[in-house]
Design a protein around this motif. Sequence first.
Motif, PDB file in Angstrom:
ATOM      1  N   MET A 122      21.614  -2.494  -9.312  1.00  0.00           N
ATOM      2  CA  MET A 122      20.961  -2.039  -8.112  1.00  0.00           C
ATOM      3  C   MET A 122      19.926  -3.055  -7.632  1.00  0.00           C
ATOM      4  SD  MET A 122      22.370   0.603  -6.921  1.00  0.00           S
ATOM      5  CE  MET A 122      21.297   0.478  -5.543  1.00  0.00           C
ATOM      6  N   GLY A 123      19.275  -3.706  -8.555  1.00  0.00           N
ATOM      7  CA  GLY A 123      18.279  -4.705  -8.159  1.00  0.00           C
ATOM      8  C   GLY A 123      18.898  -5.812  -7.322  1.00  0.00           C
ATOM      9  N   SER A 124      20.092  -6.251  -7.692  1.00  0.00           N
ATOM     10  CA  SER A 124      20.785  -7.284  -6.912  1.00  0.00           C
ATOM     11  C   SER A 124      21.131  -6.783  -5.524  1.00  0.00           C
ATOM     12  CB  SER A 124      22.067  -7.712  -7.626  1.00  0.00           C
ATOM     13  OG  SER A 124      21.761  -8.355  -8.834  1.00  0.00           O
ATOM     14  N   ILE A 125      21.494  -5.531  -5.421  1.00  0.00           N
ATOM     15  CA  ILE A 125      21.809  -4.958  -4.108  1.00  0.00           C
ATOM     16  C   ILE A 125      20.553  -4.923  -3.242  1.00  0.00           C
ATOM     17  CG2 ILE A 125      22.467  -2.798  -2.963  1.00  0.00           C
ATOM     18  CD1 ILE A 125      24.656  -2.510  -5.124  1.00  0.00           C
ATOM     19  N   PHE A 126      19.421  -4.570  -3.831  1.00  0.00           N
ATOM     20  CA  PHE A 126      18.169  -4.595  -3.068  1.00  0.00           C
ATOM     21  C   PHE A 126      17.866  -6.002  -2.565  1.00  0.00           C
ATOM     22  CE2 PHE A 126      17.217  -0.356  -4.570  1.00  0.00           C
ATOM     23  CZ  PHE A 126      16.420   0.157  -3.560  1.00  0.00           C
ATOM     24  N   ARG A 127      18.022  -7.003  -3.422  1.00  0.00           N
ATOM     25  CA  ARG A 127      17.732  -8.378  -3.000  1.00  0.00           C
ATOM     26  C   ARG A 127      18.658  -8.822  -1.892  1.00  0.00           C
ATOM     27  NH1 ARG A 127      17.567 -11.507  -8.474  1.00  0.00           N
ATOM     28  NH2 ARG A 127      17.662 -13.302  -7.096  1.00  0.00           N
ATOM     29  N   THR A 128      19.938  -8.487  -2.007  1.00  0.00           N
ATOM     30  CA  THR A 128      20.898  -8.851  -0.970  1.00  0.00           C
ATOM     31  C   THR A 128      20.588  -8.126   0.331  1.00  0.00           C
ATOM     32  OG1 THR A 128      22.587  -9.275  -2.638  1.00  0.00           O
ATOM     33  CG2 THR A 128      23.353  -8.899  -0.379  1.00  0.00           C
ATOM     34  N   ALA A 129      20.262  -6.843   0.248  1.00  0.00           N
ATOM     35  CA  ALA A 129      19.928  -6.066   1.454  1.00  0.00           C
ATOM     36  C   ALA A 129      18.724  -6.676   2.164  1.00  0.00           C
ATOM     37  CB  ALA A 129      19.669  -4.607   1.087  1.00  0.00           C
ATOM     38  N   ASP A 130      17.720  -7.081   1.394  1.00  0.00           N
ATOM     39  CA  ASP A 130      16.544  -7.722   1.984  1.00  0.00           C
ATOM     40  C   ASP A 130      16.936  -9.034   2.659  1.00  0.00           C
ATOM     41  OD1 ASP A 130      13.513  -8.158   2.204  1.00  0.00           O
ATOM     42  OD2 ASP A 130      14.228  -9.961   1.175  1.00  0.00           O
ATOM     43  N   SER A 131      17.676  -9.853   1.958  1.00  0.00           N
ATOM     44  CA  SER A 131      18.068 -11.159   2.477  1.00  0.00           C
ATOM     45  C   SER A 131      18.902 -11.037   3.750  1.00  0.00           C
ATOM     46  CB  SER A 131      18.852 -11.915   1.406  1.00  0.00           C
ATOM     47  OG  SER A 131      19.252 -13.167   1.876  1.00  0.00           O
ATOM     48  N   ALA A 132      19.776 -10.027   3.806  1.00  0.00           N
ATOM     49  CA  ALA A 132      20.645  -9.832   4.967  1.00  0.00           C
ATOM     50  C   ALA A 132      19.948  -9.086   6.105  1.00  0.00           C
ATOM     51  CB  ALA A 132      21.907  -9.079   4.551  1.00  0.00           C
ATOM     52  N   GLY A 133      18.744  -8.578   5.846  1.00  0.00           N
ATOM     53  CA  GLY A 133      18.004  -7.878   6.888  1.00  0.00           C
ATOM     54  C   GLY A 133      18.492  -6.465   7.144  1.00  0.00           C
ATOM     55  N   LEU A 134      19.020  -5.817   6.121  1.00  0.00           N
ATOM     56  CA  LEU A 134      19.523  -4.455   6.297  1.00  0.00           C
ATOM     57  C   LEU A 134      18.362  -3.470   6.417  1.00  0.00           C
ATOM     58  CD1 LEU A 134      22.563  -4.465   3.863  1.00  0.00           C
ATOM     59  CD2 LEU A 134      22.411  -5.220   6.241  1.00  0.00           C
ATOM     60  N   ALA A 135      18.612  -2.379   7.101  1.00  0.00           N
ATOM     61  CA  ALA A 135      17.541  -1.448   7.463  1.00  0.00           C
ATOM     62  C   ALA A 135      17.128  -0.512   6.331  1.00  0.00           C
ATOM     63  CB  ALA A 135      17.970  -0.613   8.668  1.00  0.00           C
TER      64      ALA A 135
END
Length: 139
Positions: free
Chosen positions: A1-14
């Motif tokens: 889940m931590g990787s998903i959070f980092r990717t979501a942040d990097s991609a600018g997801l809401a």
Amino acid sequence: MGSIFRTADSAGLARIYLTGYSPTPEHRGVRKTALGADLSVPWSHHPDPRGLVDQLRRETCRIVALERTENATGLEDVKAEDFPMVLIVGNEVSGVPPEMIAAADFVLGLPQYGVKASLNVSVAFGIAAYGLVGRFRAG
């Protein structure tokens, strides 16, 4: 889940909606891997994924399941009118549950050419997230 959070942040997801038994950032391992992205990406936990999907659909979000199915839509076929959307990713072993695939507006599939035809869920999420952001920005 931590990787998903980092990717979501990097991609600018809401936002990230966590469901079922997904670990939240309160879990030490998630927080460690997220490297602070759990503080920059809003998130919420919902025990009932189907109830959440119904709520988000009422809010005019398209519901998209990321899974390998025979009739999956490719990233190149996602249209501007498919946004805003919520992407459902499944469990590492069993994928997106059939009832959640049935609840989706469509299934998004990633091409896989190897023998295993299997990606780690955070890797699949990253490919899909960046592909979808690209489609949205081109839109």
